[in-house]
Write an enzyme that holds these catalytic residues in place. Structure first.
Site, PDB file in Angstrom:
ATOM      1  N   TRP A 191       0.829  -1.205   0.000  1.00 48.60           N
ATOM      2  CA  TRP A 191       0.000   0.000   0.000  1.00 48.60           C
ATOM      3  C   TRP A 191       0.864   1.257   0.000  1.00 48.60           C
ATOM      4  O   TRP A 191       0.612   2.196  -0.760  1.00 48.60           O
ATOM      5  CB  TRP A 191      -0.938   0.006   1.220  1.00 48.60           C
ATOM      6  CG  TRP A 191      -1.763   1.250   1.311  1.00 48.60           C
ATOM      7  CD1 TRP A 191      -2.977   1.466   0.716  1.00 48.60           C
ATOM      8  CD2 TRP A 191      -1.435   2.456   2.001  1.00 48.60           C
ATOM      9  NE1 TRP A 191      -3.414   2.749   1.007  1.00 48.60           N
ATOM     10  CE2 TRP A 191      -2.492   3.369   1.798  1.00 48.60           C
ATOM     11  CE3 TRP A 191      -0.353   2.871   2.780  1.00 48.60           C
ATOM     12  CZ2 TRP A 191      -2.495   4.656   2.337  1.00 48.60           C
ATOM     13  CZ3 TRP A 191      -0.359   4.143   3.321  1.00 48.60           C
ATOM     14  CH2 TRP A 191      -1.422   5.020   3.093  1.00 48.60           C
TER      15      TRP A 191
ATOM     16  N   GLY B 104      -5.562  -2.920  -1.705  1.00 44.74           N
ATOM     17  CA  GLY B 104      -5.534  -3.065  -0.253  1.00 44.74           C
ATOM     18  C   GLY B 104      -5.964  -1.821   0.499  1.00 44.74           C
ATOM     19  O   GLY B 104      -6.082  -1.848   1.728  1.00 44.74           O
ATOM     20  N   ASP B 105      -6.221  -0.726  -0.198  1.00 44.64           N
ATOM     21  CA  ASP B 105      -6.619   0.519   0.453  1.00 44.64           C
ATOM     22  C   ASP B 105      -8.046   0.390   0.998  1.00 44.64           C
ATOM     23  O   ASP B 105      -8.979   0.111   0.247  1.00 44.64           O
ATOM     24  CB  ASP B 105      -6.541   1.675  -0.551  1.00 44.64           C
ATOM     25  CG  ASP B 105      -6.864   3.003   0.087  1.00 44.64           C
ATOM     26  OD1 ASP B 105      -5.935   3.643   0.612  1.00 44.64           O
ATOM     27  OD2 ASP B 105      -8.054   3.404   0.071  1.00 44.64           O
ATOM     28  N   GLY B 106      -8.201   0.597   2.302  1.00 48.07           N
ATOM     29  CA  GLY B 106      -9.499   0.425   2.947  1.00 48.07           C
ATOM     30  C   GLY B 106     -10.583   1.313   2.372  1.00 48.07           C
ATOM     31  O   GLY B 106     -11.726   0.879   2.158  1.00 48.07           O
TER      32      GLY B 106
END
Length: 192
Positions: free
Chosen positions: A134, A153-155
């Protein structure tokens, strides 16, 4: 045709993203951070990991007040304890020192990274303690202005994608945004 118009037209081929574009308007002309120096952008990303923007800014300001900046020699000149006193976690101090070391030793040359492929940059930075995928993806977008990065993978991107696309196949949708996936990320973040 302007670059901005080209980006908007390309991404608007996706009707869901077209609706977001209509609401949000044009993307920024340049994705790069105002920090300028690539090392500084990466150091700033490390400081801001898993923090609200406000908290990250406050801690970064304290670090800069102590060190005089976010360059390797400035960060390495201060002890672990001194940097912890600015509000950084043990892990973040360790990562900032590790990044400083690879830069000062010449293992990673931040001045020439812009000449390398995304994969070459990943291969150089991922071995650095505390640097994950990330972080490198954010660095590619905002440190080097790469326009075709998507960070699965970034929330926030996960939430935005789920809100807009439900159970659609991530790879299938994001592939259509290429070569402007970084700008699509910008729109997804704005949709939240």
């Amino acid at each position: 045709m302007s670059k901005t118009k080209t980006i908007m037209e390309h991404l608007s081929r996706d009707p869901i993203l077209a609706h977001v574009i209509e609401q949000v308007g044009p993307p920024p002309e340049v994705l790069r951070s105002s920090h300028g120096h690539p090392f500084t952008v990466l150091a700033s990303s490390v400081i801001g990991q898993q923090l609200s923007g406000k908290a990250a800014d406050a801690i970064e300001k304290r670090v800069v007040a102590l060190t005089g900046g976010l360059l390797p020699e400035q960060l390495r000149a201060h002890t672990h304890e001194a940097l912890r006193g600015c509000g950084l976690s043990n892990a973040k101090v360790r990562t900032l020192h590790a990044l400083s070391d690879v830069s000062l030793q010449g293992t990673v040359n931040f001045e020439t990274l812009h000449q390398q492929t995304d994969e070459e940059i990943m291969n150089q930075l991922l071995p650095v303690w505390g640097i994950g995928r990330w972080t490198v993806e954010m660095f590619l977008m905002f440190g080097l202005g790469r326009e075709d990065i998507y960070s699965p993978g970034d929330g926030a991107l996960k939430r935005a994608f789920a809100n807009l696309y439900g159970d659609s196949d991530l790879q299938e949708v994001t592939t259509k945004w290429s070569p402007y996936r970084s700008h699509a990320c910008w729109y997804l973040w704005r949709s939240l």
